[in-house]
Design a protein around this motif. Structure first.
Motif, short mmCIF file in Angstrom:
data_model
loop_
_atom_site.label_atom_id
_atom_site.label_comp_id
_atom_site.label_asym_id
_atom_site.label_seq_id
_atom_site.Cartn_x
_atom_site.Cartn_y
_atom_site.Cartn_z
N TRP A 79 0.84 -1.20 0.00
CA TRP A 79 0.00 0.00 0.00
C TRP A 79 0.87 1.24 0.00
CZ3 TRP A 79 -5.03 -0.29 -0.86
CH2 TRP A 79 -5.67 -1.50 -0.63
N LYS A 80 0.46 2.22 -0.80
CA LYS A 80 1.13 3.52 -0.86
C LYS A 80 0.11 4.58 -0.41
CE LYS A 80 2.97 6.83 -4.21
NZ LYS A 80 3.19 7.07 -5.64
N VAL A 81 0.47 5.31 0.64
CA VAL A 81 -0.38 6.38 1.16
C VAL A 81 0.38 7.69 0.94
CG1 VAL A 81 -1.57 7.31 3.17
CG2 VAL A 81 -1.32 4.84 2.91
N GLU A 82 -0.30 8.66 0.31
CA GLU A 82 0.36 9.92 -0.04
C GLU A 82 -0.51 11.10 0.35
OE1 GLU A 82 2.66 11.86 -3.88
OE2 GLU A 82 1.42 10.09 -4.14
N ALA A 83 0.13 12.12 0.93
CA ALA A 83 -0.57 13.36 1.28
C ALA A 83 0.46 14.46 1.50
CB ALA A 83 -1.40 13.19 2.54
N CYS A 84 0.23 15.59 0.87
CA CYS A 84 1.04 16.79 1.11
C CYS A 84 2.54 16.52 0.94
CB CYS A 84 0.74 17.30 2.51
SG CYS A 84 1.27 18.97 2.82
N GLY A 85 2.89 15.74 -0.07
CA GLY A 85 4.29 15.44 -0.32
C GLY A 85 4.85 14.30 0.52
N LEU A 86 4.08 13.80 1.46
CA LEU A 86 4.48 12.69 2.30
C LEU A 86 4.04 11.39 1.65
CD1 LEU A 86 5.29 11.67 5.29
CD2 LEU A 86 2.84 11.72 5.67
N VAL A 87 4.96 10.45 1.50
CA VAL A 87 4.64 9.14 0.93
C VAL A 87 5.09 8.08 1.92
CG1 VAL A 87 5.01 7.54 -0.98
CG2 VAL A 87 4.94 9.99 -1.42
N ARG A 88 4.17 7.18 2.25
CA ARG A 88 4.49 6.07 3.15
C ARG A 88 4.02 4.77 2.50
NH1 ARG A 88 7.50 9.15 5.13
NH2 ARG A 88 7.40 10.05 7.18
N TYR A 89 4.81 3.72 2.68
CA TYR A 89 4.49 2.41 2.15
C TYR A 89 4.25 1.45 3.31
CZ TYR A 89 6.34 4.22 -2.23
OH TYR A 89 6.56 4.97 -3.36
N HIS A 90 3.20 0.64 3.19
CA HIS A 90 2.87 -0.33 4.23
C HIS A 90 2.53 -1.66 3.60
CE1 HIS A 90 2.76 2.56 7.54
NE2 HIS A 90 2.15 3.38 6.70
N GLN A 91 3.01 -2.74 4.22
CA GLN A 91 2.67 -4.08 3.75
C GLN A 91 1.32 -4.51 4.30
OE1 GLN A 91 5.86 -6.75 4.67
NE2 GLN A 91 7.26 -5.81 3.22
N GLN A 92 1.00 -4.09 5.50
CA GLN A 92 -0.24 -4.52 6.12
C GLN A 92 -1.38 -3.54 5.82
OE1 GLN A 92 0.40 -5.31 10.26
NE2 GLN A 92 1.89 -6.91 9.86
N ASP A 93 -2.49 -4.12 5.46
CA ASP A 93 -3.68 -3.35 5.09
C ASP A 93 -4.11 -2.39 6.20
OD1 ASP A 93 -6.10 -3.02 3.28
OD2 ASP A 93 -7.06 -3.68 5.14
N TRP A 94 -4.15 -2.88 7.45
CA TRP A 94 -4.66 -2.05 8.54
C TRP A 94 -3.79 -0.83 8.79
CZ3 TRP A 94 -2.06 -0.75 12.93
CH2 TRP A 94 -0.93 -1.52 13.27
N GLN A 95 -2.48 -0.95 8.60
CA GLN A 95 -1.58 0.19 8.80
C GLN A 95 -1.84 1.28 7.77
OE1 GLN A 95 2.11 -1.99 8.51
NE2 GLN A 95 2.50 -1.71 10.69
N ALA A 96 -1.98 0.86 6.52
CA ALA A 96 -2.21 1.82 5.45
C ALA A 96 -3.56 2.51 5.62
CB ALA A 96 -2.15 1.11 4.10
N ARG A 97 -4.58 1.74 5.96
CA ARG A 97 -5.92 2.33 6.13
C ARG A 97 -5.98 3.25 7.34
NH1 ARG A 97 -9.08 0.86 2.27
NH2 ARG A 97 -8.69 -1.11 1.21
N TRP A 98 -5.28 2.90 8.41
CA TRP A 98 -5.25 3.77 9.59
C TRP A 98 -4.62 5.11 9.23
CZ3 TRP A 98 -1.76 6.58 12.30
CH2 TRP A 98 -2.19 7.09 13.53
N TYR A 136 -6.45 8.76 9.12
CA TYR A 136 -5.92 9.84 9.95
C TYR A 136 -5.63 11.10 9.11
CZ TYR A 136 -2.68 12.41 12.93
OH TYR A 136 -2.06 13.40 13.65
N LEU A 137 -4.95 10.91 8.00
CA LEU A 137 -4.62 12.04 7.13
C LEU A 137 -5.88 12.66 6.51
CD1 LEU A 137 -1.45 10.58 5.41
CD2 LEU A 137 -1.53 12.41 7.13
N THR A 138 -6.87 11.83 6.18
CA THR A 138 -8.12 12.34 5.63
C THR A 138 -8.86 13.19 6.67
OG1 THR A 138 -8.29 10.48 4.12
CG2 THR A 138 -10.31 11.69 4.56
N ARG A 139 -8.84 12.75 7.93
CA ARG A 139 -9.48 13.56 8.99
C ARG A 139 -8.77 14.90 9.14
NH1 ARG A 139 -8.86 10.00 13.59
NH2 ARG A 139 -8.43 8.28 12.21
N LEU A 140 -7.45 14.91 9.08
CA LEU A 140 -6.71 16.18 9.14
C LEU A 140 -7.06 17.06 7.94
CD1 LEU A 140 -3.16 15.06 10.27
CD2 LEU A 140 -4.88 16.26 11.62
#
Length: 64
Positions: free
Chosen positions: A28-47, A51-55
């Motif tokens: 999973w690749k999560v991106e926001a405001c120039g920040l990119v994070r990669y997660h193997q586990q589904d729950w980590q990426a969705r969390w 969180y970023l969507t709420r912000l």
């Protein structure tokens, strides 16, 4: 002391989440405001995405 009139986070683009292939694995690749994070586990990426969507939704500086 006065109070700050600015926000700690300012999002220009709504956060995104997608599955991508990296090193031969789907992750999973999560991106926001120039920040990119990669997660193997589904729950980590969705969390992180939630969180970023709420912000993003709380940020008064972006048009809704």
């Amino acid at each position: 002391m006065g109070t700050a009139k600015h926000r700690a986070y300012s999002f220009e683009m709504k956060p995104t989440i997608e599955q991508v292939e990296k090193d031969g694995k789907l992750i999973w690749k999560v991106e926001a405001c120039g920040l990119v994070r990669y997660h193997q586990q589904d729950w980590q990426a969705r969390w992180l995405y939630n969180y970023l969507t709420r912000l993003y939704n709380c940020d008064e500086t972006n048009p809704q």
